[in-house]
Write a protein that holds these residues in place. Structure first.
Motif, mmCIF file in Angstrom:
data_model
loop_
_atom_site.group_PDB
_atom_site.id
_atom_site.type_symbol
_atom_site.label_atom_id
_atom_site.label_comp_id
_atom_site.label_asym_id
_atom_site.label_seq_id
_atom_site.Cartn_x
_atom_site.Cartn_y
_atom_site.Cartn_z
ATOM 1 N N LEU A 28 2.813 9.320 -13.510
ATOM 2 C CA LEU A 28 2.164 9.654 -12.252
ATOM 3 C C LEU A 28 2.875 8.968 -11.097
ATOM 4 N N ARG A 29 3.071 9.719 -10.024
ATOM 5 C CA ARG A 29 3.715 9.143 -8.841
ATOM 6 C C ARG A 29 2.674 8.407 -8.013
ATOM 7 N N GLN A 30 2.932 7.138 -7.735
ATOM 8 C CA GLN A 30 2.026 6.379 -6.889
ATOM 9 C C GLN A 30 2.143 6.856 -5.446
ATOM 10 N N SER A 31 1.012 7.020 -4.793
ATOM 11 C CA SER A 31 1.035 7.421 -3.387
ATOM 12 C C SER A 31 -0.198 6.894 -2.672
ATOM 13 N N ASN A 243 0.901 10.269 9.650
ATOM 14 C CA ASN A 243 2.209 10.864 9.377
ATOM 15 C C ASN A 243 2.439 10.842 7.872
ATOM 16 N N VAL A 244 2.508 12.024 7.261
ATOM 17 C CA VAL A 244 2.600 12.105 5.810
ATOM 18 C C VAL A 244 3.871 11.458 5.272
ATOM 19 N N ARG A 245 4.864 11.259 6.108
ATOM 20 C CA ARG A 245 6.096 10.603 5.655
ATOM 21 C C ARG A 245 5.901 9.111 5.441
ATOM 22 N N ASN A 246 4.838 8.550 5.993
ATOM 23 C CA ASN A 246 4.527 7.137 5.771
ATOM 24 C C ASN A 246 3.749 7.008 4.476
ATOM 25 N N ASP A 247 4.192 6.140 3.600
ATOM 26 C CA ASP A 247 3.542 6.005 2.303
ATOM 27 C C ASP A 247 3.787 4.617 1.751
ATOM 28 N N GLY A 248 2.711 3.878 1.555
ATOM 29 C CA GLY A 248 2.817 2.538 1.000
ATOM 30 C C GLY A 248 1.510 1.801 1.164
ATOM 31 N N PRO A 249 1.309 0.711 0.434
ATOM 32 C CA PRO A 249 0.045 -0.034 0.507
ATOM 33 C C PRO A 249 -0.246 -0.598 1.881
ATOM 34 N N GLU A 250 0.784 -0.720 2.715
ATOM 35 C CA GLU A 250 0.562 -1.248 4.067
ATOM 36 C C GLU A 250 -0.313 -0.321 4.910
ATOM 37 N N LEU A 251 -0.446 0.942 4.505
ATOM 38 C CA LEU A 251 -1.293 1.869 5.253
ATOM 39 C C LEU A 251 -2.762 1.474 5.192
ATOM 40 N N LEU A 252 -3.137 0.685 4.191
ATOM 41 C CA LEU A 252 -4.529 0.279 4.043
ATOM 42 C C LEU A 252 -4.858 -0.969 4.863
ATOM 43 N N ALA A 253 -3.862 -1.498 5.557
ATOM 44 C CA ALA A 253 -4.113 -2.669 6.397
ATOM 45 C C ALA A 253 -4.954 -2.279 7.603
ATOM 46 N N ALA A 254 -5.738 -3.226 8.098
ATOM 47 C CA ALA A 254 -6.540 -2.977 9.294
ATOM 48 C C ALA A 254 -5.617 -2.705 10.467
ATOM 49 N N PRO A 255 -6.019 -1.832 11.400
ATOM 50 C CA PRO A 255 -5.165 -1.547 12.550
ATOM 51 C C PRO A 255 -4.953 -2.793 13.400
ATOM 52 N N ALA A 256 -3.769 -2.892 13.988
ATOM 53 C CA ALA A 256 -3.453 -4.038 14.835
ATOM 54 C C ALA A 256 -4.377 -4.060 16.044
ATOM 55 N N ALA A 257 -4.765 -5.259 16.464
ATOM 56 C CA ALA A 257 -5.636 -5.399 17.628
ATOM 57 C C ALA A 257 -4.897 -4.964 18.884
ATOM 58 N N GLU A 258 -5.645 -4.338 19.792
ATOM 59 C CA GLU A 258 -5.048 -3.931 21.064
ATOM 60 C C GLU A 258 -4.687 -5.164 21.871
ATOM 61 N N PRO A 259 -3.498 -5.186 22.495
ATOM 62 C CA PRO A 259 -3.130 -6.333 23.323
ATOM 63 C C PRO A 259 -4.016 -6.410 24.555
ATOM 64 N N ASP A 260 -4.210 -7.629 25.068
ATOM 65 C CA ASP A 260 -4.989 -7.802 26.297
ATOM 66 C C ASP A 260 -4.334 -7.065 27.438
ATOM 67 N N SER A 261 -5.147 -6.439 28.291
ATOM 68 C CA SER A 261 -4.589 -5.702 29.416
ATOM 69 C C SER A 261 -4.023 -6.628 30.480
ATOM 70 N N GLU A 262 -4.521 -7.888 30.520
ATOM 71 C CA GLU A 262 -4.011 -8.860 31.472
ATOM 72 C C GLU A 262 -3.730 -10.149 30.743
ATOM 73 N N PRO A 263 -2.721 -10.894 31.172
ATOM 74 C CA PRO A 263 -2.421 -12.169 30.499
ATOM 75 C C PRO A 263 -3.580 -13.153 30.665
ATOM 76 N N ALA A 264 -3.816 -13.941 29.646
ATOM 77 C CA ALA A 264 -4.861 -14.945 29.731
ATOM 78 C C ALA A 264 -4.472 -16.031 30.721
ATOM 79 N N LEU A 265 -5.452 -16.581 31.410
ATOM 80 C CA LEU A 265 -5.226 -17.650 32.388
ATOM 81 C C LEU A 265 -5.683 -18.970 31.806
ATOM 82 N N PHE A 266 -4.875 -19.967 31.955
ATOM 83 C CA PHE A 266 -5.224 -21.297 31.429
ATOM 84 C C PHE A 266 -5.288 -22.308 32.560
#
Length: 266
Positions: A28-31, A243-266
């Motif tokens: 069986l082909r893993q997919s 995209n069906v051309r993407n195939d691997g266990p990394e597809l099950l990872a949680a989506p990356a967090a959206e970057p902040d729209s503005e830089p944080a101020l310290f």
């Protein structure tokens, strides 16, 4: 509905979970991104050598093309549009009605993907799978089709194909009012259709090649679908699965967090 799923188990693992037999040379082909027209494993029962009094059916694992091609089809292109079969019309549609009476199978998956529309028509894919990591077996149909362009007995002259049975997803309002498992309401919010998962007893009945009460069987497995689906959980995953051309266990990872729209101020 079901348009993409994950099946990366080994043949040995599938044989054990399905309690079935497989050819010693079957690989069986893993997919992690199975799409329609792919070759996929199916579980079916048949009488080896033909039915006979006292002979038990044998449960076997075969490889089929996802997208059912009925025996009467002029060519195999019909399978592109027949990867799902609606439970409400499966007994009537010419593409499926012969198979539902005598050629039923189970399609094993680790989980499937469904896309939820968000703000601005954005779509977030979710991975639907069992909480215990076990396989889900969808109610399916199968057909054999002979390629008229090939000589009888020529390699590739016969095509085995399959389709997955679908049903209406639970109504979220109904689920909340009845205090049923929360995941059932989440499925209804995700999409108005869902593939039909089989319970263990339902799978035994669905695969029985001697059973000809197709209408009763469809009613049974659709009615038991919520029991099987109550074991599922939903997880947001990487949009790259689109995209069906993407195939691997990394597809099950949680989506990356959206970057902040503005830089944080310290």
């Amino acid at each position: 509905m079901c348009g993409r799923y994950v099946m990366a188990r080994t043949t040995a693992d599938l044989v054990a979970e399905a309690e079935a037999e497989a050819d010693a040379h079957l690989e069986l082909r893993q997919s992690w991104n199975v799409a329609p027209t792919s070759d996929v494993p199916v579980v079916l029962e048949r009488y080896v050598g033909g039915p006979a009094a006292g002979r038990a059916a044998v449960r076997e694992i075969h490889v089929a093309r996802w997208g059912l091609v009925p025996g009467w089809a002029a060519d195999d292109s019909v399978g592109v549009r027949a990867f799902n079969a609606r439970s409400e019309t499966v007994l009537e549609k010419p593409t499926f009605r012969d198979a539902v009476f005598s050629r039923r199978c189970a399609v094993p998956v680790q989980g499937y993907y469904e896309w939820k529309t968000g703000p601005g028509k954005t779509k977030q894919p979710f991975y639907v799978h069992r909480t215990d990591g076990a396989l889900t077996f969808f109610a399916g149909l199968y057909e054999w089709w002979r390629d008229p362009a090939k000589a009888p007995g020529e390699p590739g002259s016969w095509l085995l194909s399959t389709s997955i049975l679908t049903a209406a997803a639970p109504d979220p309002a109904e689920i909340r009012g009845a205090r049923q498992p929360e995941v059932l309401g989440e499925l209804g919010e995700l999409h108005h259709r869902m593939p039909v998962p089989l319970t263990r007893q339902g799978m035994d009945a669905w695969l029985d090649p001697a059973a000809r009460n197709a209408g009763e069987l469809v009613h049974r497995v659709v009615g038991e679908a919520r029991t099987a689906a109550a074991q599922w959980t939903l997880k947001a995953v990487d949009p790259a699965v689109g995209n069906v051309r993407n195939d691997g266990p990394e597809l099950l990872a949680a989506p990356a967090a959206e970057p902040d729209s503005e830089p944080a101020l310290f």
